[in-house]
Design a protein around this motif. Structure first.
Motif, PDB file in Angstrom:
ATOM      1  N   LEU A 121       0.829  -1.197   0.000  1.00 12.21           N
ATOM      2  CA  LEU A 121       0.000   0.000   0.000  1.00 12.21           C
ATOM      3  C   LEU A 121       0.867   1.252   0.000  1.00 12.21           C
ATOM      4  O   LEU A 121       0.617   2.205  -0.746  1.00 12.21           O
ATOM      5  N   ALA A 122       1.893   1.245   0.828  1.00 14.78           N
ATOM      6  CA  ALA A 122       2.778   2.409   0.920  1.00 14.78           C
ATOM      7  C   ALA A 122       3.436   2.718  -0.424  1.00 14.78           C
ATOM      8  O   ALA A 122       3.615   3.882  -0.793  1.00 14.78           O
ATOM      9  N   SER A 123       3.788   1.673  -1.184  1.00 16.39           N
ATOM     10  CA  SER A 123       4.482   1.877  -2.460  1.00 16.39           C
ATOM     11  C   SER A 123       3.575   2.512  -3.513  1.00 16.39           C
ATOM     12  O   SER A 123       4.062   3.038  -4.512  1.00 16.39           O
ATOM     13  N   ARG A 124       2.276   2.467  -3.297  1.00 17.75           N
ATOM     14  CA  ARG A 124       1.341   3.036  -4.274  1.00 17.75           C
ATOM     15  C   ARG A 124       0.948   4.477  -3.943  1.00 17.75           C
ATOM     16  O   ARG A 124       0.207   5.104  -4.689  1.00 17.75           O
ATOM     17  N   ILE A 125       1.416   4.983  -2.821  1.00 15.56           N
ATOM     18  CA  ILE A 125       1.115   6.361  -2.422  1.00 15.56           C
ATOM     19  C   ILE A 125       2.252   7.272  -2.860  1.00 15.56           C
ATOM     20  O   ILE A 125       3.360   7.210  -2.332  1.00 15.56           O
ATOM     21  N   ALA A 126       1.969   8.127  -3.826  1.00 18.14           N
ATOM     22  CA  ALA A 126       3.019   8.993  -4.376  1.00 18.14           C
ATOM     23  C   ALA A 126       3.102  10.348  -3.671  1.00 18.14           C
ATOM     24  O   ALA A 126       4.166  10.967  -3.640  1.00 18.14           O
ATOM     25  N   ASN A 127       1.994  10.795  -3.113  1.00 16.36           N
ATOM     26  CA  ASN A 127       1.960  12.146  -2.544  1.00 16.36           C
ATOM     27  C   ASN A 127       1.526  12.100  -1.089  1.00 16.36           C
ATOM     28  O   ASN A 127       0.407  11.684  -0.775  1.00 16.36           O
ATOM     29  N   HIS A 128       2.416  12.527  -0.206  1.00 18.83           N
ATOM     30  CA  HIS A 128       2.125  12.587   1.226  1.00 18.83           C
ATOM     31  C   HIS A 128       2.001  14.055   1.632  1.00 18.83           C
ATOM     32  O   HIS A 128       2.936  14.838   1.459  1.00 18.83           O
ATOM     33  N   VAL A 129       0.850  14.412   2.174  1.00 20.71           N
ATOM     34  CA  VAL A 129       0.587  15.798   2.570  1.00 20.71           C
ATOM     35  C   VAL A 129       0.216  15.806   4.046  1.00 20.71           C
ATOM     36  O   VAL A 129      -0.733  15.129   4.458  1.00 20.71           O
ATOM     37  N   HIS A 130       0.969  16.576   4.845  1.00 18.15           N
ATOM     38  CA  HIS A 130       0.684  16.647   6.280  1.00 18.15           C
ATOM     39  C   HIS A 130      -0.018  17.965   6.604  1.00 18.15           C
ATOM     40  O   HIS A 130       0.392  19.037   6.164  1.00 18.15           O
ATOM     41  N   PHE A 131      -1.080  17.869   7.396  1.00 19.06           N
ATOM     42  CA  PHE A 131      -1.886  19.024   7.790  1.00 19.06           C
ATOM     43  C   PHE A 131      -1.542  19.398   9.240  1.00 19.06           C
ATOM     44  O   PHE A 131      -1.874  18.655  10.165  1.00 19.06           O
ATOM     45  N   PRO A 132      -0.900  20.543   9.448  1.00 19.38           N
ATOM     46  CA  PRO A 132      -0.537  20.938  10.821  1.00 19.38           C
ATOM     47  C   PRO A 132      -1.753  21.377  11.622  1.00 19.38           C
ATOM     48  O   PRO A 132      -2.784  21.773  11.056  1.00 19.38           O
ATOM     49  N   ASP A 133      -1.635  21.305  12.942  1.00 18.52           N
ATOM     50  CA  ASP A 133      -2.702  21.834  13.799  1.00 18.52           C
ATOM     51  C   ASP A 133      -2.784  23.349  13.635  1.00 18.52           C
ATOM     52  O   ASP A 133      -1.786  24.022  13.348  1.00 18.52           O
ATOM     53  N   TYR A 134      -3.973  23.886  13.860  1.00 19.65           N
ATOM     54  CA  TYR A 134      -4.156  25.327  13.810  1.00 19.65           C
ATOM     55  C   TYR A 134      -3.634  25.972  15.092  1.00 19.65           C
ATOM     56  O   TYR A 134      -3.630  25.360  16.162  1.00 19.65           O
ATOM     57  N   THR A 135      -3.222  27.215  14.986  1.00 17.10           N
ATOM     58  CA  THR A 135      -2.852  27.998  16.157  1.00 17.10           C
ATOM     59  C   THR A 135      -4.126  28.599  16.757  1.00 17.10           C
ATOM     60  O   THR A 135      -5.167  28.670  16.091  1.00 17.10           O
ATOM     61  N   PRO A 136      -4.071  29.068  18.026  1.00 16.52           N
ATOM     62  CA  PRO A 136      -5.261  29.727  18.600  1.00 16.52           C
ATOM     63  C   PRO A 136      -5.725  30.915  17.763  1.00 16.52           C
ATOM     64  O   PRO A 136      -6.933  31.122  17.591  1.00 16.52           O
ATOM     65  N   GLU A 137      -4.784  31.706  17.237  1.00 14.56           N
ATOM     66  CA  GLU A 137      -5.152  32.863  16.420  1.00 14.56           C
ATOM     67  C   GLU A 137      -5.905  32.422  15.166  1.00 14.56           C
ATOM     68  O   GLU A 137      -6.907  33.039  14.763  1.00 14.56           O
ATOM     69  N   GLU A 138      -5.422  31.356  14.533  1.00 16.27           N
ATOM     70  CA  GLU A 138      -6.083  30.856  13.327  1.00 16.27           C
ATOM     71  C   GLU A 138      -7.491  30.342  13.642  1.00 16.27           C
ATOM     72  O   GLU A 138      -8.426  30.536  12.863  1.00 16.27           O
ATOM     73  N   LEU A 139      -7.639  29.694  14.795  1.00 12.10           N
ATOM     74  CA  LEU A 139      -8.948  29.169  15.168  1.00 12.10           C
ATOM     75  C   LEU A 139      -9.940  30.282  15.490  1.00 12.10           C
ATOM     76  O   LEU A 139     -11.146  30.133  15.267  1.00 12.10           O
ATOM     77  N   VAL A 140      -9.455  31.401  16.023  1.00 15.49           N
ATOM     78  CA  VAL A 140     -10.342  32.553  16.229  1.00 15.49           C
ATOM     79  C   VAL A 140     -10.814  33.081  14.873  1.00 15.49           C
ATOM     80  O   VAL A 140     -12.002  33.394  14.693  1.00 15.49           O
ATOM     81  N   THR A 141      -9.909  33.171  13.914  1.00 19.95           N
ATOM     82  CA  THR A 141     -10.281  33.618  12.575  1.00 19.95           C
ATOM     83  C   THR A 141     -11.304  32.678  11.954  1.00 19.95           C
ATOM     84  O   THR A 141     -12.306  33.107  11.364  1.00 19.95           O
ATOM     85  N   ILE A 142     -11.067  31.384  12.087  1.00 15.53           N
ATOM     86  CA  ILE A 142     -12.003  30.391  11.558  1.00 15.53           C
ATOM     87  C   ILE A 142     -13.362  30.528  12.237  1.00 15.53           C
ATOM     88  O   ILE A 142     -14.416  30.465  11.587  1.00 15.53           O
ATOM     89  N   SER A 143     -13.357  30.727  13.545  1.00 15.65           N
ATOM     90  CA  SER A 143     -14.610  30.881  14.296  1.00 15.65           C
ATOM     91  C   SER A 143     -15.395  32.093  13.801  1.00 15.65           C
ATOM     92  O   SER A 143     -16.627  32.029  13.630  1.00 15.65           O
ATOM     93  N   LYS A 144     -14.704  33.188  13.564  1.00 21.42           N
ATOM     94  CA  LYS A 144     -15.382  34.394  13.089  1.00 21.42           C
ATOM     95  C   LYS A 144     -15.977  34.179  11.690  1.00 21.42           C
ATOM     96  O   LYS A 144     -17.061  34.683  11.377  1.00 21.42           O
TER      97      LYS A 144
END
Length: 329
Positions: A196-219
């Motif tokens: 399965l791993a050999s068939r995955i060509a693109n690995h994309v990691h999503f970082p956690d949001y910062t508190p400031e970013e989450l306030v923006t998202i909330s608004k």
């Protein structure tokens, strides 16, 4: 006409207008929407642009009769819940469709329960039915590591994986698979399944949001629902998010949404209890106050519990909100 017939190789002096070809695909609109819809996630957005650029160049090379390298399209999205993986998967499906790599452009989101049966002979039909529905588009498998349970000899997840592997290899021109989940668990999952791993060509990691970013998202969420925060309430929300991030089962934007839903309920209850004999204005109905967040159990017995006159977080202006440059967008 034979659709598989090779395209004649173009002369070396053939001129290609890359910008014109790019404009034909309308990919920039998708990228712009990605920027507008998602706060932060700069590494993710950069990676999606890179993938889109590679696929565009690959298509141009094919059009000129050149070897294109047949880029692998199956992907792995890792990160905590609520970091935008499903949203980005939808955008990726649009890009793949507009570049002609998938026929339909739809995304089918599933989990283990949609693929794995509970008794002998049940898994194969379930998995094949899901794959049939996903053909021509993108299959998004959330918490994919649950497909593999090595400690349970009677588990049928391995059967689903085998069928999935065959389709990912033999029908990769008609289906793109995105596997998603926590990074550490996905790493273990791939180590246990080298095929399965050999068939995955693109690995994309999503970082956690910062508190400031989450306030923006909330608004942004509140604006969609025609609500707003007072400056003091925004300050308290910031501190609520900081506390919530330290608690178990924190889920980034999902946790922020849950907090807003509860604040709206408290606001409705506050209005009902205190305004029975008063005439309400539109402002009363759309405004969330500090007390709508302060009643959360997170603030109970907390030595740093804010008040309606709480000290604002760094970069915050009680009148204008967060100062320019102190928020990601």
């Amino acid at each position: 006409m034979d659709t598989n017939q090779a395209i004649p190789k173009a002369p070396d002096h053939t001129v290609v207008n890359l910008q014109e070809e790019y404009n034909k695909t309308d990919i920039q609109t998708i990228i712009d929407n990605l920027e507008g819809d998602l706060v932060g996630l700069k590494p993710v957005k950069a990676r999606i642009r890179e993938i889109a650029a590679l696929l565009l160049v690959d298509r141009l090379r094919k059009n000129l009769g050149m070897e294109a390298g047949n880029p692998g399209l199956h992907m792995s999205f890792t990160g905590s819940p609520g970091t935008g993986k499903t949203t980005v998967a939808l955008k990726m499906a649009d890009i793949l469709y507009k570049l002609g790599y998938i026929r339909k452009g739809h995304l089918l989101e599933v989990t283990r329960d949609d693929l794995v049966g509970q008794y002998i002979g049940h898994t194969a039909p379930k998995t094949k039915e899901v794959l049939k529905k996903a053909m021509g588009g993108v299959l998004f498998i959330d918490e994919a590591y649950y497909l593999y349970k090595p400690d349970n000899e009677r588990d049928y997840g391995s059967e689903a994986i085998e069928i999935l592997l065959q389709v990912m290899e033999n029908q990769r021109d008609d289906l793109v698979v995105i596997l998603a989940g926590y990074k550490d668990r996905m790493d273990t999952f791939y180590e246990s399944n080298p095929g399965l791993a050999s068939r995955i060509a693109n690995h994309v990691h999503f970082p956690d949001y910062t508190p400031e970013e989450l306030v923006t998202i909330s608004k942004m969420m509140l604006e969609e629902q025609q609500y707003k925060l007072t400056p003091e309430a925004e300050s308290v929300l910031f501190q609520y998010i900081q506390l919530r991030m330290e608690q178990p089962l924190f889920a980034n934007a999902r946790s922020a949404k849950n907090a807003l839903d509860r604040a709206r309920m408290r606001q409705a209850n506050r209005i009902f209890e205190t305004s029975a004999d008063q005439i309400l204005t539109k402002t009363d109905l759309v405004t969330l106050l500090p007390e709508d967040f302060l009643k959360s159990r997170l603030f109970d017995n907390n030595p740093t519990t804010p008040t309606t006159n709480a000290a604002a977080p760094a970069g915050y202006n009680q009148t204008a909100g967060f100062a320019p440059g102190s928020m990601p967008y």
